[in-house]
Design a protein around this motif. Sequence first.
Motif, PDB file in Angstrom:
ATOM      1  N   MET A   1       0.839  -1.188   0.000  1.00  0.00           N
ATOM      2  CA  MET A   1       0.000   0.000   0.000  1.00  0.00           C
ATOM      3  C   MET A   1       0.879   1.245   0.000  1.00  0.00           C
ATOM      4  N   ASN A   2       0.545   2.216  -0.815  1.00  0.00           N
ATOM      5  CA  ASN A   2       1.290   3.461  -0.879  1.00  0.00           C
ATOM      6  C   ASN A   2       0.753   4.409   0.183  1.00  0.00           C
ATOM      7  N   VAL A   3       1.381   4.380   1.367  1.00  0.00           N
ATOM      8  CA  VAL A   3       0.880   5.167   2.488  1.00  0.00           C
ATOM      9  C   VAL A   3       0.958   6.653   2.183  1.00  0.00           C
ATOM     10  N   GLN A   4       2.101   7.102   1.654  1.00  0.00           N
ATOM     11  CA  GLN A   4       2.243   8.520   1.348  1.00  0.00           C
ATOM     12  C   GLN A   4       1.224   8.962   0.315  1.00  0.00           C
ATOM     13  N   GLY A   5       0.961   8.107  -0.671  1.00  0.00           N
ATOM     14  CA  GLY A   5      -0.042   8.442  -1.665  1.00  0.00           C
ATOM     15  C   GLY A   5      -1.411   8.595  -1.046  1.00  0.00           C
ATOM     16  N   ASN A   6      -1.752   7.716  -0.094  1.00  0.00           N
ATOM     17  CA  ASN A   6      -3.032   7.809   0.582  1.00  0.00           C
ATOM     18  C   ASN A   6      -3.139   9.094   1.400  1.00  0.00           C
ATOM     19  N   ILE A   7      -2.067   9.487   2.059  1.00  0.00           N
ATOM     20  CA  ILE A   7      -2.067  10.728   2.829  1.00  0.00           C
ATOM     21  C   ILE A   7      -2.242  11.922   1.896  1.00  0.00           C
ATOM     22  N   LYS A   8      -1.549  11.909   0.779  1.00  0.00           N
ATOM     23  CA  LYS A   8      -1.643  13.012  -0.169  1.00  0.00           C
ATOM     24  C   LYS A   8      -3.070  13.208  -0.658  1.00  0.00           C
ATOM     25  N   ASP A   9      -3.826  12.115  -0.760  1.00  0.00           N
ATOM     26  CA  ASP A   9      -5.207  12.193  -1.224  1.00  0.00           C
ATOM     27  C   ASP A   9      -6.136  12.837  -0.196  1.00  0.00           C
ATOM     28  N   ALA A  10      -5.634  13.129   0.999  1.00  0.00           N
ATOM     29  CA  ALA A  10      -6.476  13.724   2.039  1.00  0.00           C
ATOM     30  C   ALA A  10      -6.900  15.146   1.700  1.00  0.00           C
ATOM     31  N   VAL A  11      -6.171  15.803   0.810  1.00  0.00           N
ATOM     32  CA  VAL A  11      -6.537  17.155   0.383  1.00  0.00           C
ATOM     33  C   VAL A  11      -6.450  17.248  -1.137  1.00  0.00           C
ATOM     34  N   GLN A  12      -7.158  18.223  -1.682  1.00  0.00           N
ATOM     35  CA  GLN A  12      -7.106  18.498  -3.110  1.00  0.00           C
ATOM     36  C   GLN A  12      -6.897  19.990  -3.326  1.00  0.00           C
ATOM     37  N   PRO A  13      -5.942  20.377  -4.202  1.00  0.00           N
ATOM     38  CA  PRO A  13      -5.771  21.799  -4.489  1.00  0.00           C
ATOM     39  C   PRO A  13      -6.949  22.326  -5.305  1.00  0.00           C
ATOM     40  N   LEU A  14      -7.415  23.524  -4.941  1.00  0.00           N
ATOM     41  CA  LEU A  14      -8.574  24.115  -5.618  1.00  0.00           C
ATOM     42  C   LEU A  14      -8.200  25.286  -6.519  1.00  0.00           C
ATOM     43  N   SER A  15      -7.323  26.155  -6.021  1.00  0.00           N
ATOM     44  CA  SER A  15      -6.998  27.365  -6.785  1.00  0.00           C
ATOM     45  C   SER A  15      -5.726  27.971  -6.236  1.00  0.00           C
ATOM     46  N   GLU A  16      -5.119  28.859  -7.034  1.00  0.00           N
ATOM     47  CA  GLU A  16      -3.920  29.548  -6.565  1.00  0.00           C
ATOM     48  C   GLU A  16      -3.745  30.871  -7.281  1.00  0.00           C
ATOM     49  N   ALA A  17      -3.004  31.784  -6.648  1.00  0.00           N
ATOM     50  CA  ALA A  17      -2.702  33.088  -7.236  1.00  0.00           C
ATOM     51  C   ALA A  17      -1.502  33.676  -6.505  1.00  0.00           C
ATOM     52  N   MET A  18      -0.863  34.637  -7.139  1.00  0.00           N
ATOM     53  CA  MET A  18       0.254  35.327  -6.517  1.00  0.00           C
ATOM     54  C   MET A  18      -0.282  36.455  -5.632  1.00  0.00           C
ATOM     55  N   ILE A  19       0.258  36.560  -4.420  1.00  0.00           N
ATOM     56  CA  ILE A  19      -0.194  37.552  -3.446  1.00  0.00           C
ATOM     57  C   ILE A  19       0.996  38.393  -2.993  1.00  0.00           C
ATOM     58  N   PRO A  20       1.070  39.668  -3.420  1.00  0.00           N
ATOM     59  CA  PRO A  20       2.137  40.536  -2.918  1.00  0.00           C
ATOM     60  C   PRO A  20       1.808  41.008  -1.508  1.00  0.00           C
ATOM     61  N   THR A  21       2.784  40.933  -0.596  1.00  0.00           N
ATOM     62  CA  THR A  21       2.568  41.349   0.794  1.00  0.00           C
ATOM     63  C   THR A  21       3.719  42.244   1.236  1.00  0.00           C
ATOM     64  N   GLN A  22       3.597  42.785   2.437  1.00  0.00           N
ATOM     65  CA  GLN A  22       4.669  43.621   2.985  1.00  0.00           C
ATOM     66  C   GLN A  22       5.939  42.817   3.221  1.00  0.00           C
ATOM     67  N   ASP A  23       5.810  41.478   3.297  1.00  0.00           N
ATOM     68  CA  ASP A  23       6.976  40.618   3.510  1.00  0.00           C
ATOM     69  C   ASP A  23       7.623  40.180   2.201  1.00  0.00           C
ATOM     70  N   GLY A  24       6.919  40.336   1.104  1.00  0.00           N
ATOM     71  CA  GLY A  24       7.372  39.819  -0.177  1.00  0.00           C
ATOM     72  C   GLY A  24       6.226  39.109  -0.874  1.00  0.00           C
ATOM     73  N   GLN A  25       6.525  38.486  -1.988  1.00  0.00           N
ATOM     74  CA  GLN A  25       5.481  37.848  -2.787  1.00  0.00           C
ATOM     75  C   GLN A  25       5.318  36.379  -2.417  1.00  0.00           C
TER      76      GLN A  25
END
Length: 208
Positions: A1-25
Amino acid sequence: MNVQGNIKDAVQPLSEAMIPTQDGQYRMIVFQDEQTAQEHVAMVMGEIDSAKPTLVRLHSECMTGDLFGSYRCDCGEQLAGARQRIAEEGAGIILYFRQEGRGIGLANKLRAYALQDQGHDTVDANLLLGFAADQRSFDSAAAMLMHLGVRMVTLMTNNPRKIEALQALGIAVVERLPLHPAPRPENHHYLATKALKLGHRLEGMDSL
């Protein structure tokens, strides 16, 4: 059984974007927990080298501390310290989890505060409300790191439970970097209880 693969399936990426902040991007990525449907966030700064340990902070949402600067806890200060360290390094990840009040939610957290005002400590208040001292799970943290190609971390934390949880789920914690909250009259008992009852490694607590 691929344990790490099973753990990875616990979440799914939905969206992403670049966010500029006072600390950097940052690259902000929203993940959905497949079990709870909660949306958690990864804030990624700089280039992540999977061959080296990545500077990481696991941070559970704290509206009162993170957003409004409450002195009842040290959450906002820990988040600020982690952001500063990542900015100095130029690379790192903040995983921000929707687990308010150590997982009991905002309304119950305020109920716990009311009990604390009656003399109970932060652990006993949770227990009196019918919850564990800490309701959080860090399975989604390991899953998010795996999605980001991270297998080794330098973890910014005072909480040994986070280290144990990540290592049990296949993420190597090669170093712990402490965060140093400022002791105040308002959070003296809170910090002492975290050290005594939850095992948090708070250097300088003997000076409180």
